[in-house]
Design a protein around this motif. Structure first.
Motif, mmCIF file in Angstrom:
data_model
loop_
_atom_site.group_PDB
_atom_site.id
_atom_site.type_symbol
_atom_site.label_atom_id
_atom_site.label_comp_id
_atom_site.label_asym_id
_atom_site.label_seq_id
_atom_site.Cartn_x
_atom_site.Cartn_y
_atom_site.Cartn_z
ATOM 1 N N TYR A 5 8.443 -36.468 -54.585
ATOM 2 C CA TYR A 5 7.313 -37.468 -55.184
ATOM 3 C C TYR A 5 6.988 -38.653 -54.333
ATOM 4 C CZ TYR A 5 8.976 -34.399 -59.281
ATOM 5 O OH TYR A 5 8.836 -33.214 -59.960
ATOM 6 N N TRP A 6 5.828 -39.012 -54.543
ATOM 7 C CA TRP A 6 5.533 -40.396 -54.015
ATOM 8 C C TRP A 6 5.228 -41.202 -55.410
ATOM 9 C CZ3 TRP A 6 0.999 -40.413 -49.736
ATOM 10 C CH2 TRP A 6 1.443 -39.714 -48.835
ATOM 11 N N ILE A 7 5.780 -42.400 -55.502
ATOM 12 C CA ILE A 7 5.644 -43.211 -56.657
ATOM 13 C C ILE A 7 4.898 -44.617 -56.127
ATOM 14 C CG2 ILE A 7 6.773 -44.467 -58.438
ATOM 15 C CD1 ILE A 7 8.795 -42.435 -58.462
ATOM 16 N N GLY A 8 3.670 -44.696 -56.189
ATOM 17 C CA GLY A 8 3.046 -45.698 -55.699
ATOM 18 C C GLY A 8 2.473 -46.850 -56.933
ATOM 19 N N PHE A 59 4.919 -33.198 -54.620
ATOM 20 C CA PHE A 59 5.066 -32.371 -53.474
ATOM 21 C C PHE A 59 6.078 -31.150 -53.680
ATOM 22 C CE2 PHE A 59 3.470 -36.179 -51.722
ATOM 23 C CZ PHE A 59 2.371 -35.822 -50.972
ATOM 24 N N PRO A 60 5.880 -29.962 -53.251
ATOM 25 C CA PRO A 60 6.741 -28.768 -53.236
ATOM 26 C C PRO A 60 8.112 -29.135 -52.912
ATOM 27 C CG PRO A 60 5.198 -28.287 -51.777
ATOM 28 C CD PRO A 60 4.638 -29.796 -52.152
ATOM 29 N N SER A 61 8.296 -29.923 -52.180
ATOM 30 C CA SER A 61 9.848 -30.303 -51.650
ATOM 31 C C SER A 61 9.785 -31.752 -51.185
ATOM 32 C CB SER A 61 10.410 -29.528 -50.831
ATOM 33 O OG SER A 61 9.377 -29.577 -49.283
ATOM 34 N N TYR A 62 10.940 -32.528 -51.068
ATOM 35 C CA TYR A 62 11.018 -33.860 -50.398
ATOM 36 C C TYR A 62 10.598 -33.783 -49.088
ATOM 37 C CZ TYR A 62 13.000 -38.211 -48.822
ATOM 38 O OH TYR A 62 13.318 -39.337 -48.234
ATOM 39 N N GLN A 63 10.810 -32.912 -48.262
ATOM 40 C CA GLN A 63 10.520 -32.793 -47.257
ATOM 41 C C GLN A 63 9.020 -32.826 -46.808
ATOM 42 O OE1 GLN A 63 12.663 -33.166 -44.297
ATOM 43 N NE2 GLN A 63 10.788 -33.662 -43.577
ATOM 44 N N ALA A 64 8.426 -31.941 -47.776
ATOM 45 C CA ALA A 64 6.994 -31.865 -47.571
ATOM 46 C C ALA A 64 6.311 -33.371 -47.989
ATOM 47 C CB ALA A 64 6.349 -30.828 -48.573
ATOM 48 N N ALA A 65 6.963 -34.074 -48.725
ATOM 49 C CA ALA A 65 6.219 -35.553 -49.222
ATOM 50 C C ALA A 65 6.617 -36.298 -48.139
ATOM 51 C CB ALA A 65 7.301 -36.177 -50.510
ATOM 52 N N GLU A 93 13.170 -37.917 -53.855
ATOM 53 C CA GLU A 93 13.566 -36.453 -54.208
ATOM 54 C C GLU A 93 13.674 -36.318 -55.611
ATOM 55 O OE1 GLU A 93 16.666 -33.475 -52.204
ATOM 56 O OE2 GLU A 93 17.457 -35.227 -53.144
ATOM 57 N N GLY A 94 13.100 -35.189 -56.198
ATOM 58 C CA GLY A 94 13.364 -35.141 -57.576
ATOM 59 C C GLY A 94 14.770 -34.583 -58.043
ATOM 60 N N TYR A 95 15.032 -34.678 -59.199
ATOM 61 C CA TYR A 95 16.178 -34.301 -59.861
ATOM 62 C C TYR A 95 16.198 -33.124 -60.753
ATOM 63 C CZ TYR A 95 20.386 -35.121 -62.937
ATOM 64 O OH TYR A 95 21.474 -35.092 -63.690
ATOM 65 N N GLU A 96 17.239 -32.305 -60.549
ATOM 66 C CA GLU A 96 17.254 -31.067 -61.235
ATOM 67 C C GLU A 96 18.734 -30.736 -61.848
ATOM 68 O OE1 GLU A 96 16.364 -28.151 -57.870
ATOM 69 O OE2 GLU A 96 14.378 -28.185 -58.336
ATOM 70 N N GLY A 97 19.340 -31.860 -62.166
ATOM 71 C CA GLY A 97 20.614 -31.948 -62.929
ATOM 72 C C GLY A 97 20.460 -31.890 -64.526
ATOM 73 N N ALA A 98 21.605 -32.100 -64.958
ATOM 74 C CA ALA A 98 21.621 -32.109 -66.615
ATOM 75 C C ALA A 98 20.965 -33.103 -67.147
ATOM 76 C CB ALA A 98 23.219 -32.588 -66.827
#
Length: 102
Positions: A5-8, A59-65, A93-98
């Motif tokens: 993600y970009w947060i601006g 974005f589809p991934s952190y690397q793409a961002a 990077e997004g979060y996919e945890g609990a």
């Protein structure tokens, strides 16, 4: 794989000149799979400071961002906005945890 993600937070001083940046960022955003989740809109600032515009781009991934920001196409777009706006931008990077309640 977590999304990126970009947060601006943006302050635009010349709306007409800023339109050139918006037109120029379309190609790299498309190339790297960007999707606007937040683009301006109503907001409140219950704590801290804010700017007049806020954006969240997925974005589809952190690397793409990261790759999008570093791309020659996006760097050329940055040159169009530097004199007409100021931005605070993080790439995260997004979060996919609990989640709460899990």
């Amino acid at each position: 794989m977590p999304k990126g993600y970009w947060i601006g937070r943006v302050e635009v001083f010349d709306v007409e000149a800023y339109k050139a940046y918006q037109a120029a960022n379309a190609a790299p955003f498309k190339k790297y799979g960007a999707r606007f989740l937040v683009r301006a809109g109503r907001f409140e600032t219950p704590e801290g400071e804010s700017r007049s515009r806020n954006v969240v781009i997925e974005f589809p991934s952190y690397q793409a961002a990261v790759d999008c920001w570093h791309s020659p196409e996006y760097q050329a777009a940055i040159a169009l906005r530097k004199d007409v706006s100021v931005i605070d931008l993080i790439l995260i990077e997004g979060y996919e945890g609990a989640q709460p309640g899990d």
